[in-house]
Design a protein around this motif. Sequence first.
Motif, PDB file in Angstrom:
ATOM      1  N   UNK A 168       6.862  44.982 -55.831  1.00 32.38           N
ATOM      2  CA  UNK A 168       5.702  43.907 -55.237  1.00 32.38           C
ATOM      3  C   UNK A 168       6.144  43.081 -56.290  1.00 32.38           C
ATOM      4  N   UNK A 178      -2.301  51.426 -62.827  1.00 35.97           N
ATOM      5  CA  UNK A 178      -2.480  50.092 -63.112  1.00 35.97           C
ATOM      6  C   UNK A 178      -3.391  49.593 -64.188  1.00 35.97           C
ATOM      7  N   UNK A 234      23.211  50.084 -64.798  1.00 34.91           N
ATOM      8  CA  UNK A 234      21.808  50.839 -65.801  1.00 34.91           C
ATOM      9  C   UNK A 234      21.584  52.051 -65.820  1.00 34.91           C
ATOM     10  N   UNK A 267      -2.910  51.941 -54.394  1.00 33.60           N
ATOM     11  CA  UNK A 267      -2.057  52.009 -54.406  1.00 33.60           C
ATOM     12  C   UNK A 267      -2.011  51.117 -56.079  1.00 33.60           C
ATOM     13  N   UNK A 313       7.915  50.665 -58.197  1.00 36.36           N
ATOM     14  CA  UNK A 313       6.877  51.327 -58.379  1.00 36.36           C
ATOM     15  C   UNK A 313       6.600  52.114 -57.214  1.00 36.36           C
ATOM     16  N   UNK A 314       6.002  52.836 -57.211  1.00 31.05           N
ATOM     17  CA  UNK A 314       5.075  53.297 -56.315  1.00 31.05           C
ATOM     18  C   UNK A 314       4.738  52.699 -55.257  1.00 31.05           C
ATOM     19  N   UNK A 315       4.851  52.615 -53.480  1.00 31.09           N
ATOM     20  CA  UNK A 315       4.409  51.824 -52.549  1.00 31.09           C
ATOM     21  C   UNK A 315       3.961  52.254 -51.675  1.00 31.09           C
ATOM     22  N   UNK A 375       6.647  33.653 -70.724  1.00 33.53           N
ATOM     23  CA  UNK A 375       6.206  34.635 -71.711  1.00 33.53           C
ATOM     24  C   UNK A 375       5.446  34.554 -72.154  1.00 33.53           C
ATOM     25  N   UNK A 376       6.667  34.805 -73.460  1.00 35.55           N
ATOM     26  CA  UNK A 376       6.150  34.373 -74.914  1.00 35.55           C
ATOM     27  C   UNK A 376       6.472  33.429 -75.899  1.00 35.55           C
ATOM     28  N   UNK A 414      -1.093  43.363 -60.882  1.00 35.45           N
ATOM     29  CA  UNK A 414      -0.725  42.547 -59.975  1.00 35.45           C
ATOM     30  C   UNK A 414      -1.217  42.162 -59.103  1.00 35.45           C
ATOM     31  N   UNK A 464       1.568  49.138 -67.772  1.00 36.03           N
ATOM     32  CA  UNK A 464       0.812  48.892 -67.430  1.00 36.03           C
ATOM     33  C   UNK A 464      -0.085  47.995 -66.369  1.00 36.03           C
ATOM     34  N   UNK A 497      -0.176  42.053 -74.653  1.00 35.27           N
ATOM     35  CA  UNK A 497       0.716  41.280 -76.190  1.00 35.27           C
ATOM     36  C   UNK A 497      -0.161  41.822 -77.719  1.00 35.27           C
ATOM     37  N   UNK A 505      19.617  54.111 -66.886  1.00 33.08           N
ATOM     38  CA  UNK A 505      18.300  54.390 -66.603  1.00 33.08           C
ATOM     39  C   UNK A 505      17.550  54.495 -65.218  1.00 33.08           C
ATOM     40  N   UNK A 544      -2.622  54.714 -57.443  1.00 32.41           N
ATOM     41  CA  UNK A 544      -1.355  55.431 -57.638  1.00 32.41           C
ATOM     42  C   UNK A 544       0.098  55.143 -58.471  1.00 32.41           C
ATOM     43  N   UNK A 545      -0.111  53.572 -58.612  1.00 30.83           N
ATOM     44  CA  UNK A 545       0.290  53.210 -60.114  1.00 30.83           C
ATOM     45  C   UNK A 545       0.057  53.467 -60.903  1.00 30.83           C
ATOM     46  N   UNK A 574       5.277  43.542 -50.982  1.00 33.98           N
ATOM     47  CA  UNK A 574       6.447  44.103 -51.556  1.00 33.98           C
ATOM     48  C   UNK A 574       7.732  44.183 -50.372  1.00 33.98           C
ATOM     49  N   UNK A 614       4.181  37.299 -79.823  1.00 31.66           N
ATOM     50  CA  UNK A 614       3.755  37.670 -79.429  1.00 31.66           C
ATOM     51  C   UNK A 614       5.127  39.052 -79.291  1.00 31.66           C
TER      52      UNK A 614
END
Lengths: 338, 333
Positions: free
Chosen positions: A223, B236, A183, B230, A194-196, A93-94, B212, B209, B123, A185, B233-234, A291, B146
């Motif tokens: 997801x 994104x 956690x 979807x 997430x909302x599915x 990722x980084x 995906x 966010x 990023x 949280x 709703x989320x 999902x 980053x």
Amino acid sequence: MFKNSFTEEIKGMVFSVDLMLALIIITVILGISADAMDIASSKMEEYSHASSMERITCESADMLIETPGSPENWEELRDLNGVTPGLAEINPDTGEIQPKTLNIRKINRLKEYYDELINGRVLPPYCNSTLVIYPVDESLEPIIVDNNSVESDSTEIMVVNRTVLCNSINTSVLVFIKDVKDDSYLLEPEGLGEKCPHDGVNGSSKHSKVDYRNRKPGWICCYFRVTQDILNSTDFYIITEPASVDDQAACWMIDRPENITENTNSFKNSPIPVNGRLKECMGNESTAVLWLHVFSSGNPDQTFNTYLAGFPKGTPPEKVKVQYLNPQPCYFVLKVWV
Amino acid sequence: MDNKGYVMGLFSFILILPVFLMIMIAVNMVAGGADIQQTRLNSHEVFSVADDLETNIPLIGREVLRDKSEEVIRTGNPLSDSRKEIKDEFQDRMNKWCLKYASGGIRAECKILTVDNSPDPFKVEVKSSINVEKGTLKHQVNLSQNISLINESYPIPDPLPFVKCKGYGGATIRGNRIYYASSLVNYLKSRGINNSKAYENATSSLYIKKCPYNPYTLHGNGGSLVNLKNCIDNGFYHESSDGACFLCRLEGKSVCPHYGMETFIVPAPSVTLPSSNNSSAHAVSALDHVIFDDTDPGTYFGHIMVYFNNDTHYFYLYLDDSHREKYGLPPHD
């Protein structure tokens, strides 16, 4: 006084007996000193050689565990000319180097061409070496990169032991649903997935989020993206931690927004293979977003970690363990001798 | 002592001399060994501090980005130069952070060189220089890291709608969505945009966010709009060369020359649906960079598209053909 002893000796003697005795003693002391110096010098030479061996071994080990090698993707190259090996992981990722976290693909490549990559590139050509990585958890198998036996006529052996993080199987975690106990949280429903697509219309049941604070049952939905290439090269499993799920109501399902299902599956006490279900969901499409839905009774004392994880195709079932999903602490043991 | 007052004779002195020499050599070696050991410890300490700083830069950086975004949301005032203001705030926090090493006799300094866009719009790139000193030992390292805007536990909110709607009634936060009430209608009306009423009680995503459903044509996969639903709703966000980057959003810009992102602003669900022949079936296209683009040709229109109905309400958005193509959605008839 000194002058008198030479010039005023009435018997014509050049040395007095005292002087001669003193010279004899000095000669003996000089002789002993020379011998001691000789012994010290040879000891220092040995020490310096040993220090040099120690330095070479330590620096070679550090180079292997703290750098990704040059070029950084050397494990993907067919031609290893000009390659300097290094085993450190690069965060996808980084793009940052993660020193002391080893990449299993680099380890496997080093295993294939150990002598070619180590001799003359990491260690001087006159040195022999072995490299073994022992997981701290003794239930996991050690990774033997090279394990020649030490020759009987070796004059010097140096062993370096470093603690590293390493995963001996090239696994990938597509979904990780964290145990609420880890956690706080996660006690808030906002923190849970997430909302599915199960929104309670068109005949489907609504997946309300589980509420651990008020002990209300519900779902955690996450997801993940899959491609046919990944599916063909990977065995996917649903794994729980602990393996035995106390929550009797807990169940799971996998589907996609385009083809929602209501069929739930129970957890078992062992990893559950899901490639068949993933293939069924994907059909002939090259990429799909699917999902994973996990139902829980909302009892915070019966929560568990859930992983949807990929293991390389053909991984024996006994090796499908939750320990392989994260890098494990290991001892990196490099033995060098001449 | 002999009868001439000498403690020892010449030869005795010569005999003792090597002993003195050897004692001096031994003392020297012991002192040298201790020095080497101390240097080794200091070196380890210096490297540990440099590693610690390297690990903490992205974490502190994300806090700065989130705090700046929340500050803009709170005040509704954009930053005049987001790169500089974030860099200065980041520098202050790093200076405070570096002070904690002083108790160990270590002088640590972290200089934030630049805060700028990363090739990935989700990023932000930070370049910094770390300098750690202890005694005569010095270690310097230059870093380029980053900082991800995506974090499930501590998401970063999008400040742009709050800047744009200030003075028009303001946008408010409801859960994890932005609720525009009449502010968006007033904003569009002030710019003379037709059918601004379409965005009465509109909502959009609060937190950034990453979507995906990538490739984005998956939104309309197989003619179905369930993925689009979807995604909405989320809340994104999607990569976009037209949408503004995060740093320019902090400056209240909806478009910028950098590679940025976009999200959908959706009208409130409706019990009845405007006829497709009706002029109300035509409104500003739902992408945030289109709605908030103050430049004249920047705002363009799209036709209504119903992506869901639950027997009581229609859920819809207005979308132009080029964006329909990008998201794999059916074009307007």
